[in-house]
Design a protein around this motif. Structure first.
Motif, PDB file in Angstrom:
ATOM      1  N   ARG A  22      10.440 -21.865  96.424  1.00 41.82           N
ATOM      2  CA  ARG A  22      11.030 -21.176  95.085  1.00 41.82           C
ATOM      3  C   ARG A  22      12.418 -21.752  94.571  1.00 41.82           C
ATOM      4  NH1 ARG A  22       9.567 -17.701  97.557  1.00 41.82           N
ATOM      5  NH2 ARG A  22       7.380 -17.197  97.723  1.00 41.82           N
ATOM      6  N   LEU A  26      15.937 -21.368  91.670  1.00 42.85           N
ATOM      7  CA  LEU A  26      17.200 -21.244  92.190  1.00 42.85           C
ATOM      8  C   LEU A  26      18.118 -22.099  91.650  1.00 42.85           C
ATOM      9  CD1 LEU A  26      16.707 -19.923  95.866  1.00 42.85           C
ATOM     10  CD2 LEU A  26      17.052 -18.862  93.937  1.00 42.85           C
ATOM     11  N   ILE A  30      21.175 -20.582  90.167  1.00 38.40           N
ATOM     12  CA  ILE A  30      22.269 -20.309  91.261  1.00 38.40           C
ATOM     13  C   ILE A  30      23.396 -21.071  90.832  1.00 38.40           C
ATOM     14  CG2 ILE A  30      23.091 -20.330  93.621  1.00 38.40           C
ATOM     15  CD1 ILE A  30      20.664 -19.617  94.674  1.00 38.40           C
ATOM     16  N   ARG A  78       0.649 -17.019 103.867  1.00 35.35           N
ATOM     17  CA  ARG A  78       1.328 -15.694 104.608  1.00 35.35           C
ATOM     18  C   ARG A  78       0.532 -14.530 103.989  1.00 35.35           C
ATOM     19  NH1 ARG A  78       6.764 -15.065 103.085  1.00 35.35           N
ATOM     20  NH2 ARG A  78       6.648 -17.057 101.776  1.00 35.35           N
ATOM     21  N   ARG A  82      -1.667 -11.704  96.953  1.00 33.16           N
ATOM     22  CA  ARG A  82      -0.351 -11.368  96.184  1.00 33.16           C
ATOM     23  C   ARG A  82      -0.797 -11.927  94.950  1.00 33.16           C
ATOM     24  NH1 ARG A  82       4.951 -13.675  98.640  1.00 33.16           N
ATOM     25  NH2 ARG A  82       4.545 -12.447 100.572  1.00 33.16           N
ATOM     26  N   ARG A  85       2.827 -14.437  90.193  1.00 34.87           N
ATOM     27  CA  ARG A  85       4.083 -14.089  89.817  1.00 34.87           C
ATOM     28  C   ARG A  85       4.417 -14.370  88.472  1.00 34.87           C
ATOM     29  NH1 ARG A  85       6.137 -16.266  95.201  1.00 34.87           N
ATOM     30  NH2 ARG A  85       4.937 -14.285  95.997  1.00 34.87           N
TER      31      ARG A  85
ATOM     32  N   GLU B 256      23.424 -19.539 100.689  1.00 27.88           N
ATOM     33  CA  GLU B 256      22.324 -20.040 100.261  1.00 27.88           C
ATOM     34  C   GLU B 256      21.041 -19.560 101.201  1.00 27.88           C
ATOM     35  OE1 GLU B 256      23.070 -22.906  96.730  1.00 27.88           O
ATOM     36  OE2 GLU B 256      21.384 -22.198  97.796  1.00 27.88           O
ATOM     37  N   ALA B 259      20.203 -16.345 100.311  1.00 29.34           N
ATOM     38  CA  ALA B 259      19.263 -16.225  98.960  1.00 29.34           C
ATOM     39  C   ALA B 259      17.874 -16.580  99.013  1.00 29.34           C
ATOM     40  CB  ALA B 259      20.103 -17.406  97.963  1.00 29.34           C
ATOM     41  N   SER B 260      17.747 -17.716 100.072  1.00 30.24           N
ATOM     42  CA  SER B 260      16.309 -18.336  99.981  1.00 30.24           C
ATOM     43  C   SER B 260      15.457 -17.109 101.020  1.00 30.24           C
ATOM     44  CB  SER B 260      16.047 -19.385 100.705  1.00 30.24           C
ATOM     45  OG  SER B 260      16.685 -19.286 102.215  1.00 30.24           O
ATOM     46  N   ALA B 263      14.613 -14.569  98.143  1.00 29.37           N
ATOM     47  CA  ALA B 263      13.394 -15.233  97.618  1.00 29.37           C
ATOM     48  C   ALA B 263      11.948 -15.284  98.117  1.00 29.37           C
ATOM     49  CB  ALA B 263      13.564 -16.829  97.012  1.00 29.37           C
ATOM     50  N   ASP B 264      12.120 -15.477  99.361  1.00 33.76           N
ATOM     51  CA  ASP B 264      10.841 -15.316 100.410  1.00 33.76           C
ATOM     52  C   ASP B 264      10.529 -13.889 100.514  1.00 33.76           C
ATOM     53  OD1 ASP B 264      12.118 -17.692 102.799  1.00 33.76           O
ATOM     54  OD2 ASP B 264      10.960 -17.932 101.150  1.00 33.76           O
ATOM     55  N   GLY B 266      10.063 -12.207  97.894  1.00 33.84           N
ATOM     56  CA  GLY B 266       9.083 -11.958  96.588  1.00 33.84           C
ATOM     57  C   GLY B 266      10.058 -11.938  95.499  1.00 33.84           C
ATOM     58  N   GLU B 268      12.462 -12.461  92.030  1.00 36.21           N
ATOM     59  CA  GLU B 268      12.814 -13.318  91.363  1.00 36.21           C
ATOM     60  C   GLU B 268      14.068 -13.621  90.742  1.00 36.21           C
ATOM     61  OE1 GLU B 268       8.877 -14.671  91.089  1.00 36.21           O
ATOM     62  OE2 GLU B 268      10.051 -15.282  89.608  1.00 36.21           O
ATOM     63  N   LYS B 269      14.439 -14.561  90.314  1.00 32.25           N
ATOM     64  CA  LYS B 269      15.900 -14.795  89.720  1.00 32.25           C
ATOM     65  C   LYS B 269      16.908 -14.653  90.778  1.00 32.25           C
ATOM     66  CE  LYS B 269      18.441 -14.272  85.396  1.00 32.25           C
ATOM     67  NZ  LYS B 269      19.488 -13.460  85.057  1.00 32.25           N
ATOM     68  N   VAL B 270      16.773 -15.100  91.928  1.00 33.66           N
ATOM     69  CA  VAL B 270      17.739 -14.925  93.066  1.00 33.66           C
ATOM     70  C   VAL B 270      19.088 -15.513  92.549  1.00 33.66           C
ATOM     71  CG1 VAL B 270      18.402 -15.132  95.206  1.00 33.66           C
ATOM     72  CG2 VAL B 270      15.774 -14.667  94.361  1.00 33.66           C
ATOM     73  N   GLU B 271      20.218 -14.922  92.487  1.00 35.98           N
ATOM     74  CA  GLU B 271      21.463 -15.537  92.126  1.00 35.98           C
ATOM     75  C   GLU B 271      22.533 -15.024  93.022  1.00 35.98           C
ATOM     76  OE1 GLU B 271      21.430 -16.104  87.434  1.00 35.98           O
ATOM     77  OE2 GLU B 271      22.035 -14.093  88.274  1.00 35.98           O
ATOM     78  N   TYR B 272      23.682 -15.639  93.314  1.00 36.77           N
ATOM     79  CA  TYR B 272      24.647 -14.882  93.918  1.00 36.77           C
ATOM     80  C   TYR B 272      26.166 -15.536  93.130  1.00 36.77           C
ATOM     81  CZ  TYR B 272      25.565 -19.414  96.386  1.00 36.77           C
ATOM     82  OH  TYR B 272      25.739 -21.031  96.560  1.00 36.77           O
TER      83      TYR B 272
END
Lengths: 311, 288
Positions: A22, A26, A30, A78, A82, A85, B256, B259-260, B263-264, B266, B268-272
């Motif tokens: 994913r 990012l 990010i 996994r 689901r 998305r 980082e 952040a991952s 995301a794992d 579930g 979305e739009k993960v930011e820091y």
């Protein structure tokens, strides 16, 4: 432009890494921004970069379709059941689109967006994550109108039989009519677009609009510079837009009359500039063929004159 | 030949899983720089916070030079609370973040500027969840001092971040400030956060994080390991707890990586966003 292209490349390249599937999304979102302690002197450059990544709906679309398919592959590893998305950009677009219905009543505000999010079935919290919130709504609307205009042009608008000034009139009129339902709140939209943080994006959107209109009109037999053409059209468009804000006439008849006059003025201006150019070229022909010759001629004339007055 | 390639692929996948699991378990069995059994970690952390509860706020002010207030302001600013929201603040024992959210929603100025529906104002619920009852008591006390003792919007709940007692899809917002570091299984806490959030709900995490800037990093390490435990001894009378604190910051995954992990889970739009060069980071994400 280069930034969005680079992001598209990054998103495309990132798909092949198997471990963190994913991350392509990012990488484009990010942006670790550093803040100095306490003073919060945020770098505006850093701030405007992330909105560009989120606002422009088109560039990221090469990423999502690929990552969602690889995402389901990883999901199977996994957790079997689901649900697919939803991409954040799509969700944002859906919320903003639903919010437009509430704008005439609530204005270009967070309330309208929260009402829109409730319509879509998403928690209003999502509005908190839109960058430059109200501006996101206004910019979405501007993009939508541009898209509508382009669709109208492509689906066979009868422009061939019209002279350029009439074509411009028709296109601007079509575009401005899209704003009629929101006319009561349009001043607010204009003030949001004029806000320093939002100016880069709103300027870019207007530039694209003007570009699109000229493209549809066809270059015609005009000798004017590319920038001058767009500046003049931008001026005509903006003044008409502002005139429209206070126009109460039936079906905005006065606005269209105003627009007609402005377009004619612009073309007259073009003619008079052209005449001035021919005149200048004639002078240039007297001392040399190029504009440089004209300059030299002017310099010579000036130096001659000042030399003469010294005596 | 096909068998070999299949086994190689399987082998690499198992290896990936094992290293993945191993790195997670390293957090689960680390108590600062010590190695402890998983089952013991939560008890040890519990002891730490029972000891520091009463001087928690003062120590925060002293250690960060008052900056922690600004960081929390930034966190709540990012959240953009609205009237009628259901919010969950986990590991928020003494209520810092919760009070700020309350103020943001109920501020008179905001209500005047925006047309806020009084009925929706009533529906606002801010849940403060903490595993440690001592921390919750300090929070309730502070609420009473502000005149919010019997306020229905603030609800103090004792609970575990890894096993929340809230319903699925019930929260508009989830914040955890300086708490996720102390959780034994980070991924469980993240999964729980994902579970309780509604669609469109936001996850925000404020946490001490890793500094990479060369000279500043050394200064920061010096400050952390030389100054803070001594301050802890001086002001709170507890050197070990603050030694644990600075060590646990180093053992927590970097920006980082965290952040991952988000995301794992579930999101979305993960930011820091790094504050003060990485001393603190605010991670944000949305459930869709």
């Amino acid at each position: 432009m280069y930034r969005t292209a680079a992001k598209r490349l990054l998103a495309g390249g990132g798909i092949t890494t198997t471990r963190l599937l994913r991350l392509p999304k990012l990488r484009s979102t990010i942006i670790p921004s550093s803040y100095t302690s306490g003073l919060c002197t945020s770098s505006i450059g850093g701030n405007t970069e992330s909105p560009m990544g989120n606002q422009s709906v088109n560039p990221n679309q090469s990423g999502p379709t690929a990552s969602s398919s690889t995402g389901t592959g990883e999901g199977q590893r996994r957790h079997e059941s689901r649900k697919p998305r939803a991409e954040f950009q799509e969700e944002q677009a859906r919320v903003l689109s639903a919010s437009l219905r509430h704008v005439p009543r609530l204005g270009w505000t967070e309330e309208a967006m929260m009402a829109g999010s409730r319509d879509v079935g998403v928690s209003p919290s999502i509005v908190g994550s839109f960058s430059r919130k109200e501006a996101a709504l206004v910019e979405f609307f501007m993009d939508e109108c541009l898209q509508l205009l382009m669709d109208r042009i492509d689906s066979g608008l009868d422009l061939q039989n019209l002279i350029p000034s009439e074509r411009i009139f028709k296109l601007i009129r079509i575009r401005l009519e899209m704003q009629v339902p929101y006319m009561s709140k349009w001043p607010q939209a204009l003030s949001i677009q004029a806000h320093p943080l939002n100016v880069p994006t709103s300027f870019k959107q207007r530039a694209m609009l003007v570009d699109e209109i000229w493209h549809a009109v066809g270059d015609g037999a005009s000798d004017l510079d590319w920038y001058v053409k767009r500046t003049i059209l931008g001026g005509v468009y903006s003044t008409t837009e502002i005139y429209m804000l206070t126009d109460d006439s039936l079906e905005h008849r006065d606005t269209w009359a105003f627009l007609d006059d402005r377009v004619k003025d612009a073309f007259d201006l073009k003619k008079s500039i052209q005449e001035a150019k021919y005149f200048a070229e004639d002078i240039g022909a007297g001392v040399g063929k190029s504009v440089q010759g004209l300059m030299n001629g002017v310099m010579q004339t000036m130096s001659r004159r000042s030399g003469g007055s010294a005596f | 030949m096909a068998l070999r390639s299949v086994s190689r692929r399987l082998g690499s996948r198992i290896l990936n899983q094992r290293s993945f699991v191993a790195s997670l378990h390293s957090h689960a069995t680390s108590f600062g720089f010590q190695e402890v059994k998983e089952e013991e970690k939560s008890k040890l952390v519990g002891n730490v916070f029972t000891n520091v509860a009463s001087s928690y706020d003062i120590m925060n002010d002293v250690m960060s030079g008052g900056l922690h207030r600004l960081w929390k302001e930034r966190l709540v600013g990012k959240l953009s609370p609205f009237a009628g929201m259901k919010h969950l603040d986990v590991a928020g024992g003494t209520g810092d973040v919760a009070f700020r959210i309350y103020d943001a929603v109920y501020s008179v100025k905001r209500r005047a500027l925006q047309k806020v529906d009084e009925a929706s104002l009533e529906e606002t619920q801010i849940y403060v969840c903490d595993i440690n009852p001592n921390m919750l008591n300090v929070g309730k006390q502070r609420a009473a001092e502000r005149g919010l003792r019997d306020n229905k919007s603030l609800v103090w709940v004792e609970g575990d971040a890894e096993a929340l007692s809230f319903d699925d899809n019930s929260m508009d917002g989830y914040t955890i400030a300086f708490g996720i570091r102390n959780v034994t299984h980070i991924e469980k806490a993240l999964a729980e956060a994902y579970r309780v959030l509604k669609r469109g709900g936001r996850f925000l995490c404020l946490e001490l994080s890793h500094v990479e800037i060369p000279v500043f990093k050394n200064l920061y390490d010096l400050y952390s390991f030389q100054v803070i435990p001594n301050l802890g001894e001086l002001i709170a009378g507890d050197r070990e707890s603050y030694q644990y604190l600075v060590e646990s910051v180093r053992r927590f995954p970097p920006q980082e990586r965290f952040a991952s992990m988000i995301a794992d889970a579930g999101f979305e739009k993960v930011e820091y966003e790094n504050l003060v060069g990485g001393v603190v980071a605010i991670h944000s994400a949305i459930k869709l």
